[in-house]
Motif scaffolding. Structure first.
Motif, PDB file in Angstrom:
ATOM      1  N   ASP A 115      34.325  41.421  43.386  1.00  0.00           N
ATOM      2  CA  ASP A 115      34.246  40.763  42.086  1.00  0.00           C
ATOM      3  C   ASP A 115      32.985  41.204  41.347  1.00  0.00           C
ATOM      4  O   ASP A 115      33.020  41.484  40.145  1.00  0.00           O
ATOM      5  N   ALA A 116      31.864  41.269  42.073  1.00  0.00           N
ATOM      6  CA  ALA A 116      30.597  41.671  41.460  1.00  0.00           C
ATOM      7  C   ALA A 116      30.637  43.120  41.001  1.00  0.00           C
ATOM      8  O   ALA A 116      30.042  43.482  39.978  1.00  0.00           O
ATOM      9  N   ALA A 117      31.339  43.972  41.745  1.00  0.00           N
ATOM     10  CA  ALA A 117      31.422  45.390  41.374  1.00  0.00           C
ATOM     11  C   ALA A 117      32.096  45.571  40.021  1.00  0.00           C
ATOM     12  O   ALA A 117      31.836  46.566  39.315  1.00  0.00           O
ATOM     13  N   GLU A 118      32.945  44.637  39.641  1.00  0.00           N
ATOM     14  CA  GLU A 118      33.610  44.727  38.344  1.00  0.00           C
ATOM     15  C   GLU A 118      32.611  44.593  37.195  1.00  0.00           C
ATOM     16  O   GLU A 118      32.863  45.099  36.094  1.00  0.00           O
ATOM     17  N   HIS A 119      31.499  43.917  37.438  1.00  0.00           N
ATOM     18  CA  HIS A 119      30.472  43.807  36.401  1.00  0.00           C
ATOM     19  C   HIS A 119      29.882  45.182  36.098  1.00  0.00           C
ATOM     20  O   HIS A 119      29.678  45.547  34.929  1.00  0.00           O
ATOM     21  N   THR A 120      29.588  45.937  37.147  1.00  0.00           N
ATOM     22  CA  THR A 120      29.042  47.285  36.955  1.00  0.00           C
ATOM     23  C   THR A 120      30.047  48.178  36.235  1.00  0.00           C
ATOM     24  O   THR A 120      29.692  48.926  35.310  1.00  0.00           O
ATOM     25  N   ALA A 121      31.300  48.087  36.643  1.00  0.00           N
ATOM     26  CA  ALA A 121      32.347  48.893  36.001  1.00  0.00           C
ATOM     27  C   ALA A 121      32.503  48.515  34.536  1.00  0.00           C
ATOM     28  O   ALA A 121      32.725  49.382  33.670  1.00  0.00           O
ATOM     29  N   LEU A 122      32.377  47.220  34.234  1.00  0.00           N
ATOM     30  CA  LEU A 122      32.501  46.774  32.847  1.00  0.00           C
ATOM     31  C   LEU A 122      31.375  47.334  31.995  1.00  0.00           C
ATOM     32  O   LEU A 122      31.604  47.790  30.863  1.00  0.00           O
ATOM     33  N   LEU A 123      30.139  47.310  32.508  1.00  0.00           N
ATOM     34  CA  LEU A 123      29.020  47.866  31.755  1.00  0.00           C
ATOM     35  C   LEU A 123      29.244  49.348  31.458  1.00  0.00           C
ATOM     36  O   LEU A 123      28.954  49.824  30.349  1.00  0.00           O
ATOM     37  N   GLU A 124      29.749  50.084  32.434  1.00  0.00           N
ATOM     38  CA  GLU A 124      29.993  51.510  32.231  1.00  0.00           C
ATOM     39  C   GLU A 124      31.063  51.734  31.160  1.00  0.00           C
ATOM     40  O   GLU A 124      30.938  52.639  30.320  1.00  0.00           O
ATOM     41  N   ALA A 125      32.108  50.917  31.170  1.00  0.00           N
ATOM     42  CA  ALA A 125      33.164  51.050  30.168  1.00  0.00           C
ATOM     43  C   ALA A 125      32.662  50.672  28.780  1.00  0.00           C
ATOM     44  O   ALA A 125      33.026  51.309  27.775  1.00  0.00           O
ATOM     45  N   LEU A 126      31.827  49.651  28.703  1.00  0.00           N
ATOM     46  CA  LEU A 126      31.261  49.231  27.421  1.00  0.00           C
ATOM     47  C   LEU A 126      30.361  50.335  26.848  1.00  0.00           C
ATOM     48  O   LEU A 126      30.409  50.639  25.657  1.00  0.00           O
ATOM     49  N   ALA A 127      29.535  50.924  27.708  1.00  0.00           N
ATOM     50  CA  ALA A 127      28.628  51.981  27.254  1.00  0.00           C
ATOM     51  C   ALA A 127      29.409  53.210  26.799  1.00  0.00           C
ATOM     52  O   ALA A 127      28.994  53.911  25.858  1.00  0.00           O
ATOM     53  N   ALA A 128      30.544  53.483  27.452  1.00  0.00           N
ATOM     54  CA  ALA A 128      31.362  54.647  27.100  1.00  0.00           C
ATOM     55  C   ALA A 128      32.318  54.360  25.949  1.00  0.00           C
ATOM     56  O   ALA A 128      33.051  55.261  25.516  1.00  0.00           O
ATOM     57  N   GLN A 129      32.318  53.116  25.453  1.00  0.00           N
ATOM     58  CA  GLN A 129      33.221  52.688  24.384  1.00  0.00           C
ATOM     59  C   GLN A 129      34.690  52.938  24.760  1.00  0.00           C
ATOM     60  O   GLN A 129      35.517  53.292  23.906  1.00  0.00           O
TER      61      GLN A 129
END
Length: 276
Positions: free
Chosen positions: A246-260
């Motif tokens: 569940d916590a790993a999804e936070h990191t993945a979300l940040l990467e997706a947000l930064a990549a738009q």
């Protein structure tokens, strides 16, 4: 999210309910009439829940070692008790359907019944517990339907906001939130549900705060907190691996947000809420 199993009105665990394996607090002796009278008049306005019976109440388990709280200090006692009760609720130490009295909970935390009663009244306003006259407070019983409804509402509120933020917030700003995402991974690795719940909400608050709408942050955080409460008939805890995933999804979300990457952002947020 992890859920606590049901209990009977007298605190006996239902079939298949995991053992909390914590030391129970003894039930204190009933106070003398003079003490009861002093307690009654000590409360604001002389009203509130009084005369809670403790002789038939289930013992309250002490917090697990990994989620133990510091000894309550004099300053802001009510706030500290409220935090401790919220942690106990999330950890499943306060079971759905069970009734708890302020005197017994007060003994657990080493304070009088008054700040406990005030904190429980706040939890009642939040919908976590309900008042049982002359007995105390019953933890609200919630099912999977309510959890699904909360996930739907959170998605309706947060997905559009995050998609807008993905289009407008520079990548460098998302990088600044990486320590909060890493903190959720560390908390998950401890396997402590209450600690992870706090770090999880802190991360989501920080993301939504970039929208510049404090009311949005407040409403979303309230929904998030409610989604963390235990469910009737569910498992007492999620495994450490589940929390880490569940916590790993936070990191993945940040990467997706930064990549738009808007499709990935939308998919991650919806899946994250559904599995919370």
């Amino acid at each position: 999210m992890e859920q606590a199993g049901p209990r009977s009105a007298h605190g006996s665990a239902g079939a298949g309910t995991p053992d909390i394996r914590t030391e129970a607090v003894r039930v204190p002796a009933q106070p003398q009439a003079a003490d009861v009278d002093r307690e009654r008049h000590a409360a604001p306005g002389g009203t509130g829940v009084r005369g809670e019976h403790t002789h038939s109440e289930a013992p309250i388990p002490r917090p697990r070692a990994e989620s133990a709280r510091p000894v309550v200090q004099r300053a802001s006692v009510r706030g500290q008790i409220l935090d401790a009760l919220r942690a106990a609720l999330v950890a499943g130490e306060l079971a759905p359907g069970e009734v708890y009295s302020a005197p017994v909970l007060g003994e657990r935390f080493g304070v009088s019944a008054t700040p406990v009663r005030e904190a429980m009244q706040q939890l009642a306003l939040e919908g976590a517990v309900e008042v049982v006259p002359n007995r105390g407070f019953r933890v609200v019983e919630r099912g999977t339907r309510e959890l699904a409804e909360l996930a739907e509402i959170r998605a309706l509120i947060e997905v559009p906001v995050m998609l807008r933020l993905a289009r407008t917030v520079p990548a460098a700003r998302w990088a600044e939130l990486r320590p909060l995402a890493d903190a959720t991974v560390r908390a998950a690795s401890l396997g402590c549900r209450a600690t992870y719940a706090e770090s999880d909400r802190a991360f989501h608050r920080a993301v939504l705060a970039l929208a510049g709408n404090s009311q949005l942050v407040r409403i979303a955080d309230d929904l998030h907190r409610r989604a963390q409460w235990p469910l009737v008939g569910g498992p007492a805890t999620r495994g450490r691996a589940d929390l880490v995933a569940d916590a790993a999804e936070h990191t993945a979300l940040l990467e997706a947000l930064a990549a738009q990457d808007l499709p990935v952002v939308q998919s991650l947020v919806r899946e994250h809420f559904a599995g919370a």
